[in-house]
Design an enzyme around this catalytic site. Sequence first.
Site, PDB file in Angstrom:
ATOM      1  N   ARG A  79     -21.948  11.314  -0.612  1.00  0.00           N
ATOM      2  CA  ARG A  79     -22.806  12.434  -1.037  1.00  0.00           C
ATOM      3  C   ARG A  79     -22.283  13.811  -0.765  1.00  0.00           C
ATOM      4  NH1 ARG A  79     -27.505  12.603  -2.903  1.00  0.00           N
ATOM      5  NH2 ARG A  79     -28.332  10.964  -1.621  1.00  0.00           N
ATOM      6  N   ARG A 102     -20.500   5.597 -10.100  1.00  0.00           N
ATOM      7  CA  ARG A 102     -20.260   6.225  -8.709  1.00  0.00           C
ATOM      8  C   ARG A 102     -20.106   5.214  -7.684  1.00  0.00           C
ATOM      9  NH1 ARG A 102     -25.666   9.359  -6.487  1.00  0.00           N
ATOM     10  NH2 ARG A 102     -26.977   7.564  -6.888  1.00  0.00           N
ATOM     11  N   HIS A 171     -22.352  15.540 -11.585  1.00  0.00           N
ATOM     12  CA  HIS A 171     -23.495  15.893 -10.721  1.00  0.00           C
ATOM     13  C   HIS A 171     -22.955  16.585  -9.767  1.00  0.00           C
ATOM     14  CE1 HIS A 171     -26.750  15.412  -8.080  1.00  0.00           C
ATOM     15  NE2 HIS A 171     -27.397  14.531  -8.634  1.00  0.00           N
ATOM     16  N   ASP A 216     -35.798  20.558  -8.943  1.00  0.00           N
ATOM     17  CA  ASP A 216     -35.212  19.385  -9.664  1.00  0.00           C
ATOM     18  C   ASP A 216     -35.510  19.578 -11.035  1.00  0.00           C
ATOM     19  OD1 ASP A 216     -35.210  15.742  -8.902  1.00  0.00           O
ATOM     20  OD2 ASP A 216     -34.190  16.918 -10.481  1.00  0.00           O
ATOM     21  N   GLU A 275     -25.379  20.620 -12.685  1.00  0.00           N
ATOM     22  CA  GLU A 275     -24.864  19.389 -13.231  1.00  0.00           C
ATOM     23  C   GLU A 275     -24.643  19.424 -14.645  1.00  0.00           C
ATOM     24  OE1 GLU A 275     -27.943  17.614  -9.931  1.00  0.00           O
ATOM     25  OE2 GLU A 275     -27.606  16.249 -11.481  1.00  0.00           O
TER      26      GLU A 275
HETATM   27  O1  TA6 Z   1     -29.482  15.573 -10.115  1.00  0.00           O
HETATM   28  C1  TA6 Z   1     -30.897  15.570  -9.428  1.00  0.00           C
HETATM   29  C2  TA6 Z   1     -31.367  14.300  -8.825  1.00  0.00           C
HETATM   30  O2  TA6 Z   1     -31.575  13.328 -10.111  1.00  0.00           O
HETATM   31  C3  TA6 Z   1     -32.443  14.258  -8.021  1.00  0.00           C
HETATM   32  O3  TA6 Z   1     -33.675  13.873  -8.568  1.00  0.00           O
HETATM   33  C4  TA6 Z   1     -32.003  13.546  -6.753  1.00  0.00           C
HETATM   34  O4  TA6 Z   1     -32.422  12.139  -6.708  1.00  0.00           O
HETATM   35  C5  TA6 Z   1     -30.465  13.685  -6.683  1.00  0.00           C
HETATM   36  O5  TA6 Z   1     -30.329  13.572  -8.283  1.00  0.00           O
HETATM   37  C6  TA6 Z   1     -29.634  12.873  -6.002  1.00  0.00           C
HETATM   38  O6  TA6 Z   1     -30.113  11.720  -6.304  1.00  0.00           O
HETATM   39  P1  TA6 Z   1     -29.317  10.324  -5.299  1.00  0.00           P
HETATM   40  O7  TA6 Z   1     -29.484   9.143  -6.086  1.00  0.00           O
HETATM   41  O8  TA6 Z   1     -27.841  10.644  -5.350  1.00  0.00           O
HETATM   42  O9  TA6 Z   1     -29.872  10.680  -4.023  1.00  0.00           O
END
Ligand code: TA6
Length: 301
Positions: A79, A102, A171, A216, A275
């Site tokens: 994260r 990832r 991301h 988002d 991103e």
């Molecule tokens: O990039 C934004 C997103 O797609 C959000 O919808 C949110 O889910 C975020 O990514 C994080 O996703 P994750 O799977 O890492 O919890």
Amino acid sequence: MIFMKDATTLEDLRKHEIPERVTIVKGGGDLPKIKVKTDWSVAEIYLLGAHVTGFQKNGEPPILFMSQASQFALGKAIRGGVPIIFPWFGAREGFPSHGFARVTEWEWEGSSAAPDGSVTLRFHLPTAAHAANSPSENVTFVVTVSDQLTMELTVANLSPTENLNFENCLHTYFAISDIAEVEITGLSGTTYIDKVDNFTVKQESAAAIRISSETDRVYLDTSGPVEIHDSRLHRKIRVEKISSTSTVVWNPWVTKAKEMSDFDDDEYKQMVCVEAGNVGQNKVNLAPGKSASLKVILSTA
Ligand code: TA6
């Protein structure tokens, strides 16, 4: 001693070290982590996900945000930093959210130090990892650390006959002083999908975007640079991108932050994701024998 999935040892990885520039160490969860040092900056990269978890220029606060609650375990996403999203963006029934790149341990193919002082590291997504998705693709990731951070994700379609469709995205989690002190520019006039508002399609009317609730958004058909202006740090982070027509802006805000077990409740104030990729209607359709490179350059001023 750390044993990697394919029994590669930390000792085996030492062949890619460069004295005083590139070192392999035990990181979170005892996972292999590469530490990079240049005359301008330091960086950190895990083999898990070829995940850049740190980039900091001398005399400046970190540019990348990392959650204090992040997991570090094979098969789990880290994260913070720069998760590589491939070959799909978002949820997919029965498969890992945001793809498998990832959560897979990448192969470290080598490192080199250039006369200009920059350091480059090359990674390869193990073929076994994506055999289920498409056996005939080759995926590499190259990171160059200098006074800026350059990242390039390349996908080659090795099939002589079949097209290859995929989404990709870097991301990136940016470290900021306070979400209330930040403005994002470079997206004015573009179309976006507001995932918080029922995926409604909207036009960005703001010259400078300010975030004050869960955000988002998938901005489409936009290939220009985006800048994050941090008034408290008096810092501007610039996100330049090549071969990317989508930009995603995300902040989980209060409620989502509480729902994420690998994210501390108040950390939404210290991060924003900007991103660069090709998602949704901007996904990549690669002809047989062709390759596509998504390149992102992070710098500050
Ligand atoms: O990039 C934004 C997103 O797609 C959000 O919808 C949110 O889910 C975020 O990514 C994080 O996703 P994750 O799977 O890492 O919890």
